[in-house]
Design an enzyme around this catalytic site. Sequence first.
Site, PDB file in Angstrom:
ATOM      1  N   ASP A   1       5.571   2.928   7.258  1.00 42.88           N
ATOM      2  CA  ASP A   1       4.276   2.274   6.995  1.00 42.88           C
ATOM      3  C   ASP A   1       3.534   3.103   5.951  1.00 42.88           C
ATOM      4  O   ASP A   1       2.929   4.117   6.322  1.00 42.88           O
ATOM      5  CB  ASP A   1       3.474   2.174   8.309  1.00 42.88           C
ATOM      6  CG  ASP A   1       2.170   1.397   8.109  1.00 42.88           C
ATOM      7  OD1 ASP A   1       1.381   1.331   9.074  1.00 42.88           O
ATOM      8  OD2 ASP A   1       1.932   0.875   7.004  1.00 42.88           O
TER       9      ASP A   1
ATOM     10  N   GLU B   1      -5.298   1.588   2.199  1.00 40.73           N
ATOM     11  CA  GLU B   1      -5.177   0.446   3.121  1.00 40.73           C
ATOM     12  C   GLU B   1      -5.470   0.876   4.544  1.00 40.73           C
ATOM     13  O   GLU B   1      -6.141   0.165   5.301  1.00 40.73           O
ATOM     14  CB  GLU B   1      -3.756  -0.156   3.035  1.00 40.73           C
ATOM     15  CG  GLU B   1      -3.574  -1.453   3.820  1.00 40.73           C
ATOM     16  CD  GLU B   1      -3.137  -1.268   5.265  1.00 40.73           C
ATOM     17  OE1 GLU B   1      -3.094  -2.277   5.986  1.00 40.73           O
ATOM     18  OE2 GLU B   1      -2.868  -0.119   5.688  1.00 40.73           O
ATOM     19  N   GLU B   2      -4.993   2.083   4.892  1.00 40.03           N
ATOM     20  CA  GLU B   2      -5.105   2.524   6.288  1.00 40.03           C
ATOM     21  C   GLU B   2      -6.544   2.781   6.718  1.00 40.03           C
ATOM     22  O   GLU B   2      -6.809   2.981   7.906  1.00 40.03           O
ATOM     23  CB  GLU B   2      -4.255   3.792   6.502  1.00 40.03           C
ATOM     24  CG  GLU B   2      -2.756   3.576   6.353  1.00 40.03           C
ATOM     25  CD  GLU B   2      -2.126   2.787   7.492  1.00 40.03           C
ATOM     26  OE1 GLU B   2      -0.922   2.469   7.382  1.00 40.03           O
ATOM     27  OE2 GLU B   2      -2.838   2.436   8.463  1.00 40.03           O
TER      28      GLU B   2
ATOM     29  N   HIS C   1       3.201   4.033  13.578  1.00 38.55           N
ATOM     30  CA  HIS C   1       2.236   5.144  13.477  1.00 38.55           C
ATOM     31  C   HIS C   1       2.678   6.375  14.265  1.00 38.55           C
ATOM     32  O   HIS C   1       1.850   7.105  14.826  1.00 38.55           O
ATOM     33  CB  HIS C   1       0.823   4.696  13.886  1.00 38.55           C
ATOM     34  CG  HIS C   1       0.115   3.954  12.774  1.00 38.55           C
ATOM     35  ND1 HIS C   1      -1.248   3.791  12.703  1.00 38.55           N
ATOM     36  CD2 HIS C   1       0.599   3.310  11.684  1.00 38.55           C
ATOM     37  CE1 HIS C   1      -1.584   3.103  11.636  1.00 38.55           C
ATOM     38  NE2 HIS C   1      -0.467   2.807  10.976  1.00 38.55           N
TER      39      HIS C   1
ATOM     40  N   ASP D   1       4.013  -5.558   4.228  1.00 33.14           N
ATOM     41  CA  ASP D   1       3.729  -4.427   5.117  1.00 33.14           C
ATOM     42  C   ASP D   1       4.761  -4.383   6.234  1.00 33.14           C
ATOM     43  O   ASP D   1       5.617  -5.269   6.362  1.00 33.14           O
ATOM     44  CB  ASP D   1       2.312  -4.575   5.724  1.00 33.14           C
ATOM     45  CG  ASP D   1       1.628  -3.227   5.964  1.00 33.14           C
ATOM     46  OD1 ASP D   1       0.411  -3.114   5.729  1.00 33.14           O
ATOM     47  OD2 ASP D   1       2.327  -2.277   6.382  1.00 33.14           O
TER      48      ASP D   1
ATOM     49  N   HIS E   1       0.803  -1.217   0.000  1.00 33.50           N
ATOM     50  CA  HIS E   1       0.000   0.000   0.000  1.00 33.50           C
ATOM     51  C   HIS E   1       0.841   1.275   0.000  1.00 33.50           C
ATOM     52  O   HIS E   1       1.888   1.349   0.649  1.00 33.50           O
ATOM     53  CB  HIS E   1      -1.061  -0.007   1.086  1.00 33.50           C
ATOM     54  CG  HIS E   1      -0.610   0.195   2.506  1.00 33.50           C
ATOM     55  ND1 HIS E   1      -0.483   1.441   3.088  1.00 33.50           N
ATOM     56  CD2 HIS E   1      -0.284  -0.692   3.480  1.00 33.50           C
ATOM     57  CE1 HIS E   1      -0.132   1.311   4.349  1.00 33.50           C
ATOM     58  NE2 HIS E   1       0.002   0.043   4.621  1.00 33.50           N
TER      59      HIS E   1
END
Length: 380
Positions: free
Chosen positions: A210, A243-244, A354, A266, A98
Amino acid sequence: MAKRTTTKTPGRKKASKKKAARKNTRSASTKGLNLDLLTRLCEVPGVPGREERVRALIEGEIEGLFDSVETDAMGSLICTRNARGRGKNPKRIMLLCHMDEIGFYISHIDDKGFLWIDPAGGFDQRNLFSRRVLVCTKNRDYHGVMNPGGRPIHISAPDERTKVPAVKEFFVDIGLPADEVKKRVKVGDFLVMDEPAREMGDKFVSKALDNRVACWLGIEAVRELTRLGSHSCEVVVAFTTQEEVGLRGAKTASFAVKPDIGLGIDVTLACDTPGIPSNESVTIHGEGFGLHVKDSSFIADHELVDHVEALSIKHNIPYQRTILRAGGQDGAAAQQAAAGAKAVGITVGTRYIHTVTEMIDKSDLAAARDILARFLAEVK
Ligand SMILES: [Zn+2]
Protein backbone atom coordinates in the site's frame (compact mmCIF):
# COMPACT_ATOMS: atom_id res chain seq x y z
CA MET A 1 -37.20 -25.42 10.27
CA ALA A 2 -38.13 -28.30 8.04
CA LYS A 3 -35.49 -29.56 5.68
CA ARG A 4 -36.33 -28.47 2.14
CA THR A 5 -36.44 -31.19 -0.54
CA THR A 6 -35.23 -30.08 -3.96
CA THR A 7 -36.22 -31.77 -7.19
CA LYS A 8 -33.14 -32.40 -9.29
CA THR A 9 -33.48 -30.70 -12.72
CA PRO A 10 -30.78 -31.66 -15.22
CA GLY A 11 -30.68 -28.08 -16.60
CA ARG A 12 -29.57 -26.59 -13.27
CA LYS A 13 -26.68 -29.02 -12.86
CA LYS A 14 -25.51 -28.26 -16.38
CA ALA A 15 -25.82 -24.50 -15.69
CA SER A 16 -23.72 -24.63 -12.51
CA LYS A 17 -21.10 -26.78 -14.25
CA LYS A 18 -20.91 -24.21 -17.08
CA LYS A 19 -20.57 -21.37 -14.55
CA ALA A 20 -17.78 -23.19 -12.73
CA ALA A 21 -16.03 -23.91 -16.02
CA ARG A 22 -16.40 -20.29 -17.14
CA LYS A 23 -15.03 -19.04 -13.79
CA ASN A 24 -12.06 -21.37 -13.90
CA THR A 25 -11.07 -20.31 -17.39
CA ARG A 26 -10.60 -16.72 -16.26
CA SER A 27 -7.00 -16.41 -15.17
CA ALA A 28 -4.29 -13.80 -15.45
CA SER A 29 -0.82 -15.00 -16.37
CA THR A 30 1.88 -14.20 -13.82
CA LYS A 31 4.57 -15.20 -16.31
CA GLY A 32 7.11 -12.41 -16.78
CA LEU A 33 5.65 -10.32 -13.98
CA ASN A 34 8.19 -7.55 -13.32
CA LEU A 35 8.81 -8.38 -9.66
CA ASP A 36 12.22 -6.73 -9.65
CA LEU A 37 10.48 -3.40 -10.19
CA LEU A 38 7.92 -4.19 -7.49
CA THR A 39 10.69 -5.05 -5.03
CA ARG A 40 12.55 -1.80 -5.70
CA LEU A 41 9.35 0.23 -5.39
CA CYS A 42 8.48 -1.49 -2.10
CA GLU A 43 11.91 -0.87 -0.57
CA VAL A 44 12.41 2.84 -1.34
CA PRO A 45 11.32 4.93 1.66
CA GLY A 46 8.57 7.53 1.19
CA VAL A 47 6.02 8.71 3.78
CA PRO A 48 3.25 11.32 3.21
CA GLY A 49 4.97 14.59 2.34
CA ARG A 50 8.34 12.91 1.67
CA GLU A 51 7.76 10.97 -1.53
CA GLU A 52 10.76 12.39 -3.41
CA ARG A 53 12.77 9.15 -3.50
CA VAL A 54 9.82 7.15 -4.81
CA ARG A 55 9.24 9.81 -7.46
CA ALA A 56 12.90 9.69 -8.52
CA LEU A 57 12.74 5.90 -8.92
CA ILE A 58 9.57 6.17 -11.03
CA GLU A 59 11.07 8.93 -13.20
CA GLY A 60 13.99 6.64 -13.92
CA GLU A 61 11.64 3.85 -14.98
CA ILE A 62 9.21 5.63 -17.28
CA GLU A 63 11.52 6.88 -19.98
CA GLY A 64 9.80 6.80 -23.39
CA LEU A 65 6.39 5.91 -22.03
CA PHE A 66 4.96 9.43 -21.73
CA ASP A 67 4.97 12.61 -23.82
CA SER A 68 5.22 14.92 -20.85
CA VAL A 69 6.24 14.43 -17.22
CA GLU A 70 5.96 17.14 -14.57
CA THR A 71 6.03 17.45 -10.81
CA ASP A 72 3.31 19.66 -9.32
CA ALA A 73 3.41 21.85 -6.21
CA MET A 74 2.33 18.95 -3.93
CA GLY A 75 5.08 16.73 -5.37
CA SER A 76 2.77 14.54 -7.45
CA LEU A 77 4.29 13.27 -10.70
CA ILE A 78 1.90 13.97 -13.58
CA CYS A 79 2.70 11.83 -16.64
CA THR A 80 0.76 12.35 -19.88
CA ARG A 81 0.67 10.01 -22.85
CA ASN A 82 -1.15 11.56 -25.81
CA ALA A 83 -3.69 9.59 -27.81
CA ARG A 84 -2.11 7.27 -30.35
CA GLY A 85 -4.22 6.98 -33.47
CA ARG A 86 -7.84 7.65 -34.20
CA GLY A 87 -10.30 10.42 -33.46
CA LYS A 88 -10.43 14.04 -32.31
CA ASN A 89 -11.03 15.28 -28.75
CA PRO A 90 -9.64 12.24 -27.03
CA LYS A 91 -11.15 11.31 -23.68
CA ARG A 92 -8.77 12.07 -20.79
CA ILE A 93 -8.35 9.07 -18.51
CA MET A 94 -6.54 9.69 -15.22
CA LEU A 95 -4.97 6.88 -13.19
CA LEU A 96 -4.29 7.88 -9.59
CA CYS A 97 -1.53 5.92 -7.87
CA HIS A 98 -0.32 7.20 -4.52
CA MET A 99 3.41 7.00 -3.77
CA ASP A 100 3.27 7.44 -0.01
CA GLU A 101 3.42 4.61 2.52
CA ILE A 102 2.38 4.98 6.17
CA GLY A 103 5.27 6.02 8.40
CA PHE A 104 6.39 8.50 11.04
CA TYR A 105 8.02 11.87 11.52
CA ILE A 106 10.59 12.51 14.26
CA SER A 107 8.83 14.81 16.74
CA HIS A 108 11.40 14.97 19.56
CA ILE A 109 14.96 13.89 20.45
CA ASP A 110 15.43 13.44 24.20
CA ASP A 111 18.55 13.93 26.33
CA LYS A 112 19.52 10.28 25.99
CA GLY A 113 19.27 10.41 22.19
CA PHE A 114 16.03 8.44 21.93
CA LEU A 115 13.76 9.53 19.09
CA TRP A 116 10.05 10.19 19.64
CA ILE A 117 7.61 9.90 16.78
CA ASP A 118 4.46 11.31 15.21
CA PRO A 119 2.48 9.09 12.81
CA ALA A 120 1.76 9.98 9.17
CA GLY A 121 -1.06 7.59 8.27
CA GLY A 122 -3.11 5.03 10.16
CA PHE A 123 -1.16 2.49 12.23
CA ASP A 124 -2.49 -0.27 14.42
CA GLN A 125 -0.13 0.08 17.38
CA ARG A 126 -0.49 -3.65 18.13
CA ASN A 127 1.85 -4.10 15.13
CA LEU A 128 4.53 -1.71 16.33
CA PHE A 129 6.24 -3.78 19.02
CA SER A 130 9.93 -4.53 18.47
CA ARG A 131 10.16 -3.23 14.91
CA ARG A 132 13.25 -2.64 12.80
CA VAL A 133 13.02 0.86 11.31
CA LEU A 134 14.95 3.12 8.96
CA VAL A 135 15.44 6.74 10.01
CA CYS A 136 15.80 8.84 6.86
CA THR A 137 17.78 12.07 7.16
CA LYS A 138 19.17 14.54 4.63
CA ASN A 139 22.65 13.01 4.55
CA ARG A 140 22.08 9.31 5.16
CA ASP A 141 19.74 6.68 6.64
CA TYR A 142 20.16 5.04 10.03
CA HIS A 143 18.92 1.64 11.10
CA GLY A 144 17.01 1.67 14.36
CA VAL A 145 14.73 -0.34 16.61
CA MET A 146 11.29 0.76 17.79
CA ASN A 147 9.74 -0.30 21.08
CA PRO A 148 7.23 1.10 23.56
CA GLY A 149 8.50 2.51 26.84
CA GLY A 150 8.25 0.04 29.74
CA ARG A 151 9.73 -2.97 31.52
CA PRO A 152 10.79 -6.20 29.77
CA ILE A 153 8.91 -9.44 30.44
CA HIS A 154 11.21 -10.50 33.31
CA ILE A 155 10.29 -7.58 35.56
CA SER A 156 6.91 -6.38 34.29
CA ALA A 157 3.57 -6.72 36.12
CA PRO A 158 0.85 -8.92 34.50
CA ASP A 159 -1.36 -5.95 33.57
CA GLU A 160 1.58 -4.24 31.84
CA ARG A 161 1.89 -7.27 29.58
CA THR A 162 -1.63 -6.97 28.15
CA LYS A 163 -1.66 -3.22 27.70
CA VAL A 164 -1.46 -1.82 24.13
CA PRO A 165 0.52 1.42 24.37
CA ALA A 166 -0.51 4.54 22.46
CA VAL A 167 1.66 5.49 19.47
CA LYS A 168 3.18 8.38 21.43
CA GLU A 169 4.62 5.87 23.94
CA PHE A 170 6.84 4.30 21.25
CA PHE A 171 10.42 5.48 20.74
CA VAL A 172 13.33 4.67 18.48
CA ASP A 173 16.90 3.78 19.38
CA ILE A 174 19.55 4.10 16.64
CA GLY A 175 22.36 2.99 18.91
CA LEU A 176 24.34 6.24 19.03
CA PRO A 177 25.27 8.54 21.96
CA ALA A 178 22.87 11.49 22.49
CA ASP A 179 25.23 14.16 21.15
CA GLU A 180 25.85 12.11 17.99
CA VAL A 181 22.12 11.60 17.48
CA LYS A 182 21.46 15.32 17.85
CA LYS A 183 24.16 16.09 15.26
CA ARG A 184 22.69 13.72 12.71
CA VAL A 185 18.89 13.58 13.16
CA LYS A 186 16.45 16.49 13.14
CA VAL A 187 12.87 16.96 14.20
CA GLY A 188 10.96 16.60 10.93
CA ASP A 189 13.10 13.77 9.55
CA PHE A 190 11.03 10.69 8.76
CA LEU A 191 11.13 6.96 9.34
CA VAL A 192 9.69 3.86 7.77
CA MET A 193 9.54 0.18 8.67
CA ASP A 194 12.69 -1.66 7.64
CA GLU A 195 11.57 -4.98 6.15
CA PRO A 196 12.70 -6.57 2.87
CA ALA A 197 10.13 -7.45 0.18
CA ARG A 198 9.70 -11.18 -0.48
CA GLU A 199 8.26 -13.35 -3.19
CA MET A 200 6.51 -16.28 -1.47
CA GLY A 201 5.09 -18.96 -3.77
CA ASP A 202 2.03 -17.42 -5.49
CA LYS A 203 2.28 -14.44 -3.17
CA PHE A 204 4.34 -11.29 -2.75
CA VAL A 205 4.93 -9.75 0.69
CA SER A 206 6.12 -6.29 1.71
CA LYS A 207 5.59 -3.46 4.20
CA ALA A 208 4.67 -0.98 1.46
CA LEU A 209 2.36 -2.82 -0.94
CA ASP A 210 0.00 0.00 0.00
CA ASN A 211 0.52 1.60 -2.41
CA ARG A 212 3.60 0.68 -4.33
CA VAL A 213 1.36 -1.88 -6.04
CA ALA A 214 -0.35 1.08 -7.75
CA CYS A 215 2.97 2.71 -8.66
CA TRP A 216 3.87 -0.61 -10.30
CA LEU A 217 0.50 -0.71 -12.11
CA GLY A 218 0.88 2.91 -13.28
CA ILE A 219 4.06 1.86 -15.09
CA GLU A 220 3.36 -1.75 -16.11
CA ALA A 221 -0.19 -1.15 -17.37
CA VAL A 222 1.08 1.58 -19.70
CA ARG A 223 3.91 -0.71 -20.86
CA GLU A 224 1.24 -3.36 -21.59
CA LEU A 225 -0.82 -0.71 -23.41
CA THR A 226 2.11 0.06 -25.68
CA ARG A 227 2.26 -3.66 -26.49
CA LEU A 228 -1.46 -3.67 -27.35
CA GLY A 229 -0.92 -0.87 -29.90
CA SER A 230 -2.91 2.30 -30.57
CA HIS A 231 -5.33 3.97 -28.18
CA SER A 232 -7.75 6.81 -28.79
CA CYS A 233 -7.75 8.19 -25.25
CA GLU A 234 -5.24 10.50 -23.58
CA VAL A 235 -3.66 8.74 -20.61
CA VAL A 236 -2.61 10.69 -17.53
CA VAL A 237 -0.93 8.73 -14.76
CA ALA A 238 -0.70 10.79 -11.58
CA PHE A 239 1.69 9.33 -9.02
CA THR A 240 0.20 11.22 -6.11
CA THR A 241 1.35 12.34 -2.70
CA GLN A 242 -0.18 12.39 0.77
CA GLU A 243 -3.02 9.93 0.17
CA GLU A 244 -2.62 8.31 3.57
CA VAL A 245 -3.36 11.60 5.29
CA GLY A 246 -6.42 12.51 3.26
CA LEU A 247 -6.10 12.17 -0.54
CA ARG A 248 -4.32 15.56 -0.52
CA GLY A 249 -2.09 15.23 -3.59
CA ALA A 250 -4.89 13.64 -5.59
CA LYS A 251 -7.18 16.61 -4.95
CA THR A 252 -4.79 19.17 -6.37
CA ALA A 253 -3.66 16.90 -9.23
CA SER A 254 -7.26 16.16 -10.25
CA PHE A 255 -8.12 19.85 -10.19
CA ALA A 256 -5.28 20.52 -12.62
CA VAL A 257 -5.82 17.49 -14.89
CA LYS A 258 -9.65 17.68 -15.02
CA PRO A 259 -10.13 14.12 -16.29
CA ASP A 260 -13.21 12.74 -18.04
CA ILE A 261 -12.71 9.48 -16.19
CA GLY A 262 -10.77 8.84 -12.98
CA LEU A 263 -9.42 5.41 -12.02
CA GLY A 264 -8.41 5.14 -8.37
CA ILE A 265 -5.70 2.47 -8.19
CA ASP A 266 -5.00 1.05 -4.76
CA VAL A 267 -4.89 -2.03 -2.58
CA THR A 268 -8.00 -3.12 -0.75
CA LEU A 269 -8.76 -5.56 2.04
CA ALA A 270 -8.42 -9.29 1.49
CA CYS A 271 -9.97 -10.62 4.67
CA ASP A 272 -10.03 -14.27 3.57
CA THR A 273 -7.94 -15.18 6.63
CA PRO A 274 -8.79 -16.79 10.03
CA GLY A 275 -10.95 -14.93 12.51
CA ILE A 276 -12.99 -12.94 9.98
CA PRO A 277 -16.49 -13.98 8.84
CA SER A 278 -16.81 -14.50 5.07
CA ASN A 279 -19.31 -11.65 4.69
CA GLU A 280 -16.48 -9.29 5.66
CA SER A 281 -13.84 -10.70 3.27
CA VAL A 282 -14.11 -7.83 0.72
CA THR A 283 -11.81 -9.76 -1.64
CA ILE A 284 -10.52 -13.31 -1.87
CA HIS A 285 -6.96 -13.99 -2.97
CA GLY A 286 -6.62 -15.46 -6.46
CA GLU A 287 -10.12 -14.46 -7.59
CA GLY A 288 -8.98 -11.44 -9.61
CA PHE A 289 -8.61 -7.71 -9.33
CA GLY A 290 -11.07 -5.73 -7.21
CA LEU A 291 -13.73 -3.86 -9.20
CA HIS A 292 -14.23 -1.22 -6.56
CA VAL A 293 -17.86 0.00 -6.27
CA LYS A 294 -18.00 1.89 -2.97
CA ASP A 295 -16.06 2.95 0.13
CA SER A 296 -16.50 5.71 2.66
CA SER A 297 -15.00 8.33 0.30
CA PHE A 298 -16.97 7.57 -2.88
CA ILE A 299 -19.58 5.64 -4.84
CA ALA A 300 -18.38 4.59 -8.28
CA ASP A 301 -20.19 5.45 -11.50
CA HIS A 302 -22.37 2.38 -12.07
CA GLU A 303 -22.16 2.50 -15.87
CA LEU A 304 -18.38 2.54 -15.60
CA VAL A 305 -18.52 -0.45 -13.23
CA ASP A 306 -20.65 -2.35 -15.76
CA HIS A 307 -18.32 -1.35 -18.58
CA VAL A 308 -15.21 -2.63 -16.75
CA GLU A 309 -17.07 -5.83 -15.86
CA ALA A 310 -18.05 -6.43 -19.51
CA LEU A 311 -14.45 -5.81 -20.58
CA SER A 312 -13.16 -8.31 -17.99
CA ILE A 313 -15.56 -10.97 -19.23
CA LYS A 314 -14.70 -10.22 -22.88
CA HIS A 315 -10.95 -10.68 -22.20
CA ASN A 316 -11.25 -13.45 -19.61
CA ILE A 317 -9.69 -11.36 -16.86
CA PRO A 318 -10.67 -12.48 -13.35
CA TYR A 319 -12.36 -9.83 -11.23
CA GLN A 320 -14.41 -9.47 -8.07
CA ARG A 321 -16.80 -6.63 -7.25
CA THR A 322 -15.93 -4.98 -3.97
CA ILE A 323 -17.39 -2.69 -1.34
CA LEU A 324 -15.24 -1.39 1.49
CA ARG A 325 -17.07 -0.32 4.66
CA ALA A 326 -14.37 2.09 5.81
CA GLY A 327 -11.42 3.74 4.11
CA GLY A 328 -10.99 5.74 0.91
CA GLN A 329 -8.83 6.06 -2.16
CA ASP A 330 -7.71 8.69 -4.65
CA GLY A 331 -10.49 7.91 -7.14
CA ALA A 332 -12.77 9.95 -4.90
CA ALA A 333 -10.59 13.03 -5.42
CA ALA A 334 -10.74 12.67 -9.22
CA GLN A 335 -14.51 12.17 -9.07
CA GLN A 336 -15.19 15.15 -6.84
CA ALA A 337 -12.62 17.67 -8.15
CA ALA A 338 -13.51 20.74 -10.21
CA ALA A 339 -16.70 19.98 -12.20
CA GLY A 340 -16.47 16.27 -11.36
CA ALA A 341 -15.66 13.14 -13.36
CA LYS A 342 -16.89 9.60 -13.74
CA ALA A 343 -14.82 7.32 -11.53
CA VAL A 344 -14.26 3.74 -10.48
CA GLY A 345 -11.64 1.92 -8.42
CA ILE A 346 -9.30 -0.84 -9.61
CA THR A 347 -7.78 -2.59 -6.63
CA VAL A 348 -5.62 -5.52 -5.56
CA GLY A 349 -6.73 -7.54 -2.52
CA THR A 350 -4.15 -7.36 0.27
CA ARG A 351 -4.02 -9.44 3.41
CA TYR A 352 -2.71 -7.96 6.72
CA ILE A 353 -3.02 -4.40 5.44
CA HIS A 354 -1.06 -1.56 7.13
CA THR A 355 1.37 -4.07 8.64
CA VAL A 356 4.91 -5.08 7.60
CA THR A 357 3.47 -8.37 6.29
CA GLU A 358 1.10 -7.04 3.61
CA MET A 359 0.51 -9.86 1.10
CA ILE A 360 -0.94 -9.99 -2.42
CA ASP A 361 -1.57 -12.82 -4.85
CA LYS A 362 0.54 -12.34 -7.98
CA SER A 363 -2.30 -13.40 -10.29
CA ASP A 364 -4.52 -10.61 -8.90
CA LEU A 365 -1.78 -8.10 -9.66
CA ALA A 366 -1.52 -9.43 -13.23
CA ALA A 367 -5.30 -9.20 -13.59
CA ALA A 368 -5.27 -5.54 -12.49
CA ARG A 369 -2.51 -4.75 -14.99
CA ASP A 370 -4.39 -6.51 -17.79
CA ILE A 371 -7.74 -4.81 -17.18
CA LEU A 372 -6.12 -1.37 -17.01
CA ALA A 373 -4.30 -1.92 -20.31
CA ARG A 374 -7.46 -3.21 -21.99
CA PHE A 375 -9.54 -0.36 -20.64
CA LEU A 376 -7.10 2.26 -21.95
CA ALA A 377 -6.76 0.49 -25.30
CA GLU A 378 -10.49 0.26 -25.92
CA VAL A 379 -12.14 3.28 -24.25
CA LYS A 380 -13.71 5.59 -26.82
ZN1 LIG B 1 -3.43 3.12 -0.13
